[in-house]
Design a protein around this motif. Sequence first.
Motif, mmCIF file in Angstrom:
data_model
loop_
_atom_site.group_PDB
_atom_site.id
_atom_site.type_symbol
_atom_site.label_atom_id
_atom_site.label_comp_id
_atom_site.label_asym_id
_atom_site.label_seq_id
_atom_site.Cartn_x
_atom_site.Cartn_y
_atom_site.Cartn_z
ATOM 1 N N ALA A 111 0.832 -1.197 0.000
ATOM 2 C CA ALA A 111 0.000 0.000 0.000
ATOM 3 C C ALA A 111 0.870 1.252 0.000
ATOM 4 O O ALA A 111 0.390 2.333 -0.304
ATOM 5 C CB ALA A 111 -0.912 0.000 1.224
ATOM 6 N N ALA A 112 2.152 1.095 0.353
ATOM 7 C CA ALA A 112 3.090 2.216 0.382
ATOM 8 C C ALA A 112 4.491 1.681 0.140
ATOM 9 O O ALA A 112 4.787 0.517 0.446
ATOM 10 C CB ALA A 112 3.020 2.932 1.728
ATOM 11 N N ALA A 113 5.360 2.541 -0.393
ATOM 12 C CA ALA A 113 6.752 2.169 -0.668
ATOM 13 C C ALA A 113 7.675 3.240 -0.098
ATOM 14 O O ALA A 113 7.346 4.431 -0.116
ATOM 15 C CB ALA A 113 6.978 2.012 -2.172
ATOM 16 N N PHE A 114 8.821 2.793 0.407
ATOM 17 C CA PHE A 114 9.776 3.686 1.053
ATOM 18 C C PHE A 114 11.182 3.355 0.576
ATOM 19 O O PHE A 114 11.464 2.234 0.161
ATOM 20 C CB PHE A 114 9.724 3.509 2.580
ATOM 21 N N PHE A 123 8.309 -1.912 1.923
ATOM 22 C CA PHE A 123 6.901 -1.836 1.563
ATOM 23 C C PHE A 123 6.071 -1.969 2.833
ATOM 24 O O PHE A 123 6.438 -2.703 3.750
ATOM 25 C CB PHE A 123 6.508 -2.978 0.616
ATOM 26 N N ALA A 124 4.970 -1.265 2.866
ATOM 27 C CA ALA A 124 3.999 -1.417 3.943
ATOM 28 C C ALA A 124 2.693 -1.857 3.311
ATOM 29 O O ALA A 124 2.358 -1.439 2.204
ATOM 30 C CB ALA A 124 3.805 -0.107 4.690
ATOM 31 N N ASP A 125 2.004 -2.732 4.022
ATOM 32 C CA ASP A 125 0.685 -3.146 3.544
ATOM 33 C C ASP A 125 -0.362 -2.609 4.500
ATOM 34 O O ASP A 125 -0.045 -1.934 5.468
ATOM 35 C CB ASP A 125 0.590 -4.666 3.380
ATOM 36 N N ASN A 126 -1.575 -2.895 4.234
ATOM 37 C CA ASN A 126 -2.650 -2.543 5.147
ATOM 38 C C ASN A 126 -3.539 -3.762 5.292
ATOM 39 O O ASN A 126 -4.747 -3.696 5.101
ATOM 40 C CB ASN A 126 -3.441 -1.331 4.645
ATOM 41 N N ALA A 127 -2.903 -4.889 5.586
ATOM 42 C CA ALA A 127 -3.615 -6.159 5.707
ATOM 43 C C ALA A 127 -4.718 -6.056 6.752
ATOM 44 O O ALA A 127 -4.473 -5.657 7.890
ATOM 45 C CB ALA A 127 -2.642 -7.271 6.072
ATOM 46 N N ASP A 128 -5.886 -6.397 6.343
ATOM 47 C CA ASP A 128 -7.050 -6.422 7.236
ATOM 48 C C ASP A 128 -7.282 -5.073 7.920
ATOM 49 O O ASP A 128 -7.817 -5.013 9.015
ATOM 50 C CB ASP A 128 -6.905 -7.524 8.296
ATOM 51 N N ASN A 129 -6.836 -3.983 7.291
ATOM 52 C CA ASN A 129 -6.977 -2.648 7.866
ATOM 53 C C ASN A 129 -6.467 -2.590 9.305
ATOM 54 O O ASN A 129 -7.074 -1.979 10.174
ATOM 55 C CB ASN A 129 -8.429 -2.171 7.785
ATOM 56 N N ARG A 132 -1.650 -1.256 12.835
ATOM 57 C CA ARG A 132 -0.251 -1.141 12.433
ATOM 58 C C ARG A 132 -0.043 -1.945 11.163
ATOM 59 O O ARG A 132 -0.188 -3.160 11.162
ATOM 60 C CB ARG A 132 0.671 -1.721 13.505
ATOM 61 N N PRO A 133 0.291 -1.297 10.059
ATOM 62 C CA PRO A 133 0.550 -2.075 8.839
ATOM 63 C C PRO A 133 1.818 -2.905 8.992
ATOM 64 O O PRO A 133 2.712 -2.560 9.759
ATOM 65 C CB PRO A 133 0.723 -0.998 7.767
ATOM 66 N N ARG A 134 1.854 -4.011 8.278
ATOM 67 C CA ARG A 134 3.092 -4.792 8.229
ATOM 68 C C ARG A 134 4.091 -4.010 7.400
ATOM 69 O O ARG A 134 3.722 -3.372 6.415
ATOM 70 C CB ARG A 134 2.868 -6.148 7.551
ATOM 71 N N VAL A 135 5.348 -4.081 7.780
ATOM 72 C CA VAL A 135 6.406 -3.467 6.986
ATOM 73 C C VAL A 135 7.404 -4.555 6.639
ATOM 74 O O VAL A 135 7.708 -5.425 7.460
ATOM 75 C CB VAL A 135 7.083 -2.283 7.707
ATOM 76 N N ALA A 136 7.869 -4.515 5.406
ATOM 77 C CA ALA A 136 8.813 -5.529 4.930
ATOM 78 C C ALA A 136 9.906 -4.845 4.129
ATOM 79 O O ALA A 136 9.646 -3.910 3.375
ATOM 80 C CB ALA A 136 8.099 -6.552 4.054
ATOM 81 N N VAL A 137 11.120 -5.332 4.295
ATOM 82 C CA VAL A 137 12.222 -4.848 3.480
ATOM 83 C C VAL A 137 12.330 -5.760 2.264
ATOM 84 O O VAL A 137 12.105 -6.967 2.355
ATOM 85 C CB VAL A 137 13.542 -4.799 4.294
ATOM 86 N N LEU A 138 12.650 -5.183 1.132
ATOM 87 C CA LEU A 138 12.836 -5.952 -0.089
ATOM 88 C C LEU A 138 14.200 -6.618 -0.056
ATOM 89 O O LEU A 138 15.206 -5.978 0.254
ATOM 90 C CB LEU A 138 12.736 -5.027 -1.313
ATOM 91 N N HIS A 139 14.236 -7.907 -0.366
ATOM 92 C CA HIS A 139 15.493 -8.652 -0.445
ATOM 93 C C HIS A 139 16.408 -7.939 -1.438
ATOM 94 O O HIS A 139 15.967 -7.539 -2.529
ATOM 95 C CB HIS A 139 15.202 -10.083 -0.914
ATOM 96 N N ASP A 140 17.669 -7.769 -1.080
ATOM 97 C CA ASP A 140 18.564 -6.991 -1.941
ATOM 98 C C ASP A 140 18.818 -7.636 -3.301
ATOM 99 O O ASP A 140 19.202 -6.955 -4.244
ATOM 100 C CB ASP A 140 19.874 -6.655 -1.227
ATOM 101 N N HIS A 141 18.574 -8.919 -3.456
ATOM 102 C CA HIS A 141 18.725 -9.558 -4.772
ATOM 103 C C HIS A 141 17.652 -9.098 -5.765
ATOM 104 O O HIS A 141 17.782 -9.334 -6.965
ATOM 105 C CB HIS A 141 18.683 -11.080 -4.647
ATOM 106 N N ASP A 142 16.611 -8.460 -5.259
ATOM 107 C CA ASP A 142 15.503 -8.044 -6.115
ATOM 108 C C ASP A 142 15.511 -6.542 -6.428
ATOM 109 O O ASP A 142 14.557 -6.018 -7.010
ATOM 110 C CB ASP A 142 14.169 -8.430 -5.462
ATOM 111 N N LEU A 143 16.589 -5.861 -6.079
ATOM 112 C CA LEU A 143 16.657 -4.422 -6.326
ATOM 113 C C LEU A 143 16.649 -4.082 -7.813
ATOM 114 O O LEU A 143 16.065 -3.081 -8.222
ATOM 115 C CB LEU A 143 17.879 -3.816 -5.630
ATOM 116 N N GLU A 144 17.278 -4.915 -8.644
ATOM 117 C CA GLU A 144 17.285 -4.633 -10.078
ATOM 118 C C GLU A 144 15.871 -4.730 -10.651
ATOM 119 O O GLU A 144 15.446 -3.867 -11.429
ATOM 120 C CB GLU A 144 18.220 -5.583 -10.823
ATOM 121 N N MET A 145 15.126 -5.768 -10.268
ATOM 122 C CA MET A 145 13.754 -5.889 -10.748
ATOM 123 C C MET A 145 12.920 -4.705 -10.258
ATOM 124 O O MET A 145 12.118 -4.144 -11.008
ATOM 125 C CB MET A 145 13.105 -7.196 -10.301
ATOM 126 N N PHE A 146 13.131 -4.311 -9.007
ATOM 127 C CA PHE A 146 12.430 -3.147 -8.483
ATOM 128 C C PHE A 146 12.733 -1.926 -9.345
ATOM 129 O O PHE A 146 11.831 -1.186 -9.735
ATOM 130 C CB PHE A 146 12.826 -2.881 -7.027
#
Length: 193
Positions: A111-114, A123-129, A132-146
Amino acid sequence: MDDIVKQALAKWPNVPSCTGWLMLDRRGNWRMRDEAAQASGSPGTPIRHEALLGFINRNYGADEHGQWFFQNGPQRVYVELGYTPWVVRLSANADGTLALQDQAGGAFEPAAAFIDEEGGILFADNADNAARPRVAVLHDHDLEMFSNHATLAEDSMSGEFHWNDQAVLPLQAIRRGEVAMRFGFEPSPAAKV
């Protein structure tokens, strides 16, 4: 939570919790931290046993103070976090749409990107509203795809992420040291248990 864990909690409700022995690293690997690893500050040994990884992932949660833990039968094992409570991988489906999946194998709908000052993408989501949204860091191997799906400003601390042609998520600057407070989690619960 597994039924066997619920049964153990009912049978032995007052087993003391432990801290320092389990870590979720920056790449989403679960690591065992023996006394030597804890004393030296090392991340510990990666857990490779598939059944144990599945058990940890199914019984992973947070308490009311934002301290993440693995419920190991009747014992709560608080988790040291390498960055965030969730680590996501970015992939493309056969139809070209993007997908995010957390370290436990669950879908993650952003729902948001930082972007932090080190170039880490969150990334933050808004699972089930949730409050506190879940926050996750993107695996560094996926930075190129990002980066193939993002437009970055010249300062590299803003821009936008194109999520499946339906949504454009503004890329917001955030300081790494502020992530835990903003998203309400404790990266090192040892001192608070």
